[in-house]
Design a protein around this motif. Sequence first.
Motif, PDB file in Angstrom:
ATOM      1  N   MET A 125     -16.505  81.830  48.718  1.00  0.00           N
ATOM      2  CA  MET A 125     -16.435  82.738  47.583  1.00  0.00           C
ATOM      3  C   MET A 125     -17.804  82.815  46.928  1.00  0.00           C
ATOM      4  O   MET A 125     -18.510  81.817  46.833  1.00  0.00           O
ATOM      5  N   ASN A 126     -18.151  83.995  46.464  1.00  0.00           N
ATOM      6  CA  ASN A 126     -19.387  84.202  45.708  1.00  0.00           C
ATOM      7  C   ASN A 126     -18.999  84.548  44.277  1.00  0.00           C
ATOM      8  O   ASN A 126     -18.454  85.626  44.011  1.00  0.00           O
ATOM      9  N   MET A 127     -19.262  83.627  43.356  1.00  0.00           N
ATOM     10  CA  MET A 127     -18.783  83.776  41.986  1.00  0.00           C
ATOM     11  C   MET A 127     -19.658  84.703  41.145  1.00  0.00           C
ATOM     12  O   MET A 127     -19.200  85.277  40.159  1.00  0.00           O
ATOM     13  N   VAL A 128     -20.935  84.828  41.511  1.00  0.00           N
ATOM     14  CA  VAL A 128     -21.837  85.795  40.870  1.00  0.00           C
ATOM     15  C   VAL A 128     -22.549  86.524  42.007  1.00  0.00           C
ATOM     16  O   VAL A 128     -23.676  86.191  42.371  1.00  0.00           O
ATOM     17  N   PRO A 129     -21.884  87.515  42.595  1.00  0.00           N
ATOM     18  CA  PRO A 129     -22.476  88.196  43.749  1.00  0.00           C
ATOM     19  C   PRO A 129     -23.767  88.922  43.383  1.00  0.00           C
ATOM     20  O   PRO A 129     -23.968  89.334  42.235  1.00  0.00           O
ATOM     21  N   GLY A 130     -24.633  89.076  44.372  1.00  0.00           N
ATOM     22  CA  GLY A 130     -25.880  89.793  44.169  1.00  0.00           C
ATOM     23  C   GLY A 130     -25.639  91.211  43.668  1.00  0.00           C
ATOM     24  O   GLY A 130     -24.673  91.870  44.073  1.00  0.00           O
TER      25      GLY A 130
ATOM     26  N   TYR B 127     -30.192  86.239  33.296  1.00  0.00           N
ATOM     27  CA  TYR B 127     -30.617  86.072  34.682  1.00  0.00           C
ATOM     28  C   TYR B 127     -31.699  85.005  34.783  1.00  0.00           C
ATOM     29  O   TYR B 127     -32.164  84.470  33.784  1.00  0.00           O
ATOM     30  N   GLY B 128     -32.085  84.701  36.030  1.00  0.00           N
ATOM     31  CA  GLY B 128     -33.074  83.638  36.272  1.00  0.00           C
ATOM     32  C   GLY B 128     -32.387  82.418  36.854  1.00  0.00           C
ATOM     33  O   GLY B 128     -31.943  82.418  37.996  1.00  0.00           O
ATOM     34  N   GLY B 129     -32.315  81.368  36.042  1.00  0.00           N
ATOM     35  CA  GLY B 129     -31.641  80.153  36.492  1.00  0.00           C
ATOM     36  C   GLY B 129     -32.567  79.160  37.148  1.00  0.00           C
ATOM     37  O   GLY B 129     -33.782  79.350  37.217  1.00  0.00           O
ATOM     38  N   ASN B 130     -31.965  78.091  37.665  1.00  0.00           N
ATOM     39  CA  ASN B 130     -32.739  76.931  38.125  1.00  0.00           C
ATOM     40  C   ASN B 130     -32.533  76.610  39.605  1.00  0.00           C
ATOM     41  O   ASN B 130     -32.695  75.465  40.019  1.00  0.00           O
ATOM     42  N   SER B 131     -32.169  77.603  40.379  1.00  0.00           N
ATOM     43  CA  SER B 131     -31.959  77.371  41.809  1.00  0.00           C
ATOM     44  C   SER B 131     -32.981  78.147  42.621  1.00  0.00           C
ATOM     45  O   SER B 131     -33.824  78.873  42.088  1.00  0.00           O
ATOM     46  N   SER B 132     -32.873  78.034  43.943  1.00  0.00           N
ATOM     47  CA  SER B 132     -33.764  78.770  44.844  1.00  0.00           C
ATOM     48  C   SER B 132     -33.558  80.278  44.744  1.00  0.00           C
ATOM     49  O   SER B 132     -34.377  81.057  45.244  1.00  0.00           O
ATOM     50  N   GLU B 133     -32.479  80.703  44.102  1.00  0.00           N
ATOM     51  CA  GLU B 133     -32.162  82.124  43.977  1.00  0.00           C
ATOM     52  C   GLU B 133     -32.712  82.744  42.686  1.00  0.00           C
ATOM     53  O   GLU B 133     -32.296  83.841  42.300  1.00  0.00           O
ATOM     54  N   HIS B 134     -33.626  82.064  42.026  1.00  0.00           N
ATOM     55  CA  HIS B 134     -34.161  82.510  40.736  1.00  0.00           C
ATOM     56  C   HIS B 134     -34.650  83.961  40.788  1.00  0.00           C
ATOM     57  O   HIS B 134     -34.271  84.795  39.953  1.00  0.00           O
ATOM     58  N   GLN B 135     -35.487  84.282  41.782  1.00  0.00           N
ATOM     59  CA  GLN B 135     -36.065  85.622  41.851  1.00  0.00           C
ATOM     60  C   GLN B 135     -35.020  86.681  42.193  1.00  0.00           C
ATOM     61  O   GLN B 135     -35.047  87.799  41.658  1.00  0.00           O
ATOM     62  N   VAL B 136     -34.085  86.341  43.080  1.00  0.00           N
ATOM     63  CA  VAL B 136     -33.009  87.274  43.413  1.00  0.00           C
ATOM     64  C   VAL B 136     -32.167  87.557  42.175  1.00  0.00           C
ATOM     65  O   VAL B 136     -31.771  88.703  41.912  1.00  0.00           O
TER      66      VAL B 136
ATOM     67  N   GLY C 120     -25.534  79.363  36.204  1.00  0.00           N
ATOM     68  CA  GLY C 120     -24.677  80.500  35.936  1.00  0.00           C
ATOM     69  C   GLY C 120     -23.506  80.693  36.858  1.00  0.00           C
ATOM     70  O   GLY C 120     -22.620  81.478  36.565  1.00  0.00           O
ATOM     71  N   GLU C 121     -23.505  79.997  38.006  1.00  0.00           N
ATOM     72  CA  GLU C 121     -22.439  80.225  38.987  1.00  0.00           C
ATOM     73  C   GLU C 121     -21.541  79.005  39.157  1.00  0.00           C
ATOM     74  O   GLU C 121     -20.493  79.093  39.796  1.00  0.00           O
ATOM     75  N   ASN C 122     -21.953  77.868  38.603  1.00  0.00           N
ATOM     76  CA  ASN C 122     -21.246  76.617  38.858  1.00  0.00           C
ATOM     77  C   ASN C 122     -20.465  76.094  37.663  1.00  0.00           C
ATOM     78  O   ASN C 122     -20.033  74.941  37.640  1.00  0.00           O
ATOM     79  N   GLY C 123     -20.281  76.927  36.643  1.00  0.00           N
ATOM     80  CA  GLY C 123     -19.439  76.538  35.518  1.00  0.00           C
ATOM     81  C   GLY C 123     -20.169  76.024  34.299  1.00  0.00           C
ATOM     82  O   GLY C 123     -19.560  75.871  33.234  1.00  0.00           O
ATOM     83  N   LEU C 124     -21.469  75.746  34.405  1.00  0.00           N
ATOM     84  CA  LEU C 124     -22.190  75.170  33.267  1.00  0.00           C
ATOM     85  C   LEU C 124     -22.311  76.169  32.117  1.00  0.00           C
ATOM     86  O   LEU C 124     -21.963  75.863  30.968  1.00  0.00           O
ATOM     87  N   LEU C 125     -22.821  77.362  32.400  1.00  0.00           N
ATOM     88  CA  LEU C 125     -22.912  78.381  31.353  1.00  0.00           C
ATOM     89  C   LEU C 125     -21.530  78.791  30.860  1.00  0.00           C
ATOM     90  O   LEU C 125     -21.331  79.038  29.667  1.00  0.00           O
ATOM     91  N   GLN C 126     -20.580  78.857  31.782  1.00  0.00           N
ATOM     92  CA  GLN C 126     -19.224  79.249  31.396  1.00  0.00           C
ATOM     93  C   GLN C 126     -18.637  78.265  30.380  1.00  0.00           C
ATOM     94  O   GLN C 126     -18.012  78.675  29.394  1.00  0.00           O
TER      95      GLN C 126
END
Length: 323
Positions: A288-293, A10-19, A87-93
């Motif tokens: 589509m939400n590829m990694v839903p909350g 978890y975490g990541g580099n977007s505005s959704e880091h805390q979520v 994590g949602e855009n294919g890089l980690l995948q």
Amino acid sequence: MAKKSVAVIYGGNSSEHQVSIQSGKNVAANLDRERYDVYEILIKGKSWSLIARNGEEMEPAEIDKTDFSAAGVHFDVAFIMIHGTPGENGLLQGYFEMLEIPFTTCNAFVSNIAFDKYSCKRFLDFAGVKFAKDCYIRKGRPYSPRSIVAQLGLPLFIKPTNGGSSFGVTKVKSMEEIEPAVERAFLENDAVMAEEAIVGREVTNGIFTDRGKIVNLPVTEIVTEREFFDFEAKYQGLSKEICPAPLPPHITEQIQQMTTHIYTFMGCSGLVRMDYIIKGEEIFFLEMNMVPGMTPMSLIPAQVRAAGIEIKEFFTALVESAK
């Protein structure tokens, strides 16, 4: 039988880091400890750190990115809970595909296409799916607010083509509001989409694969007094989520059939959530939400509960279906 080691990332580099952190910690807390050793990995920029094992915080250990290991542990499954990049855009995948480590989301190709709202709609142009009209705006290239209004009417939405939690999204009601809204969206991404505003009932539907079997979750209706389902509505209690949605049975069935159709057409795997607007009898696909909350107040856990599925069993299904 030895337990599988599951890395919840978890975490990541977007505005959704805390979520993402909230989502990941909820997953880690509810994974079956009798079946799995659960490790928590926090990603921020180039820093990848193992920070907890089976709920116990530990001295952070750096992840060896050459083989995705840390502190002598080689992880069997990656449970990706990063919203946004990477994590949602294919890089980690793509990284896990190269290392041949199973993970819980769609593959790199599907994740990359679906994460970008404009690309996803273009991929679905020939899938028999209805959606709002749109215009594409690329940073650094000229665009005409007048032309956008002529094509899409008012009000309309301005949104970054990728990202989540409604960051950078604005509902505009006049032509003069378009340029400031585009500049706000450019803070999130270099590509922006203007989209026709369809007035109707907003619903969402989760779908996942359980060891080869596709499972539709109940449909949720989202009711908010906000202009749309924005960040405040999602995370500050300014919306009401009704699950199962109080819809005519044939509409619910059509939504679930459309979700399954898109899921299989795109070649999805793992868990995906799809959002729609219902206008009269017509159903319009939104995104589509590829990694839903996966926070306790998120939509998918509520759908899982409404389906009568134990959250622990749901997460087990995702781990055991990872590929």
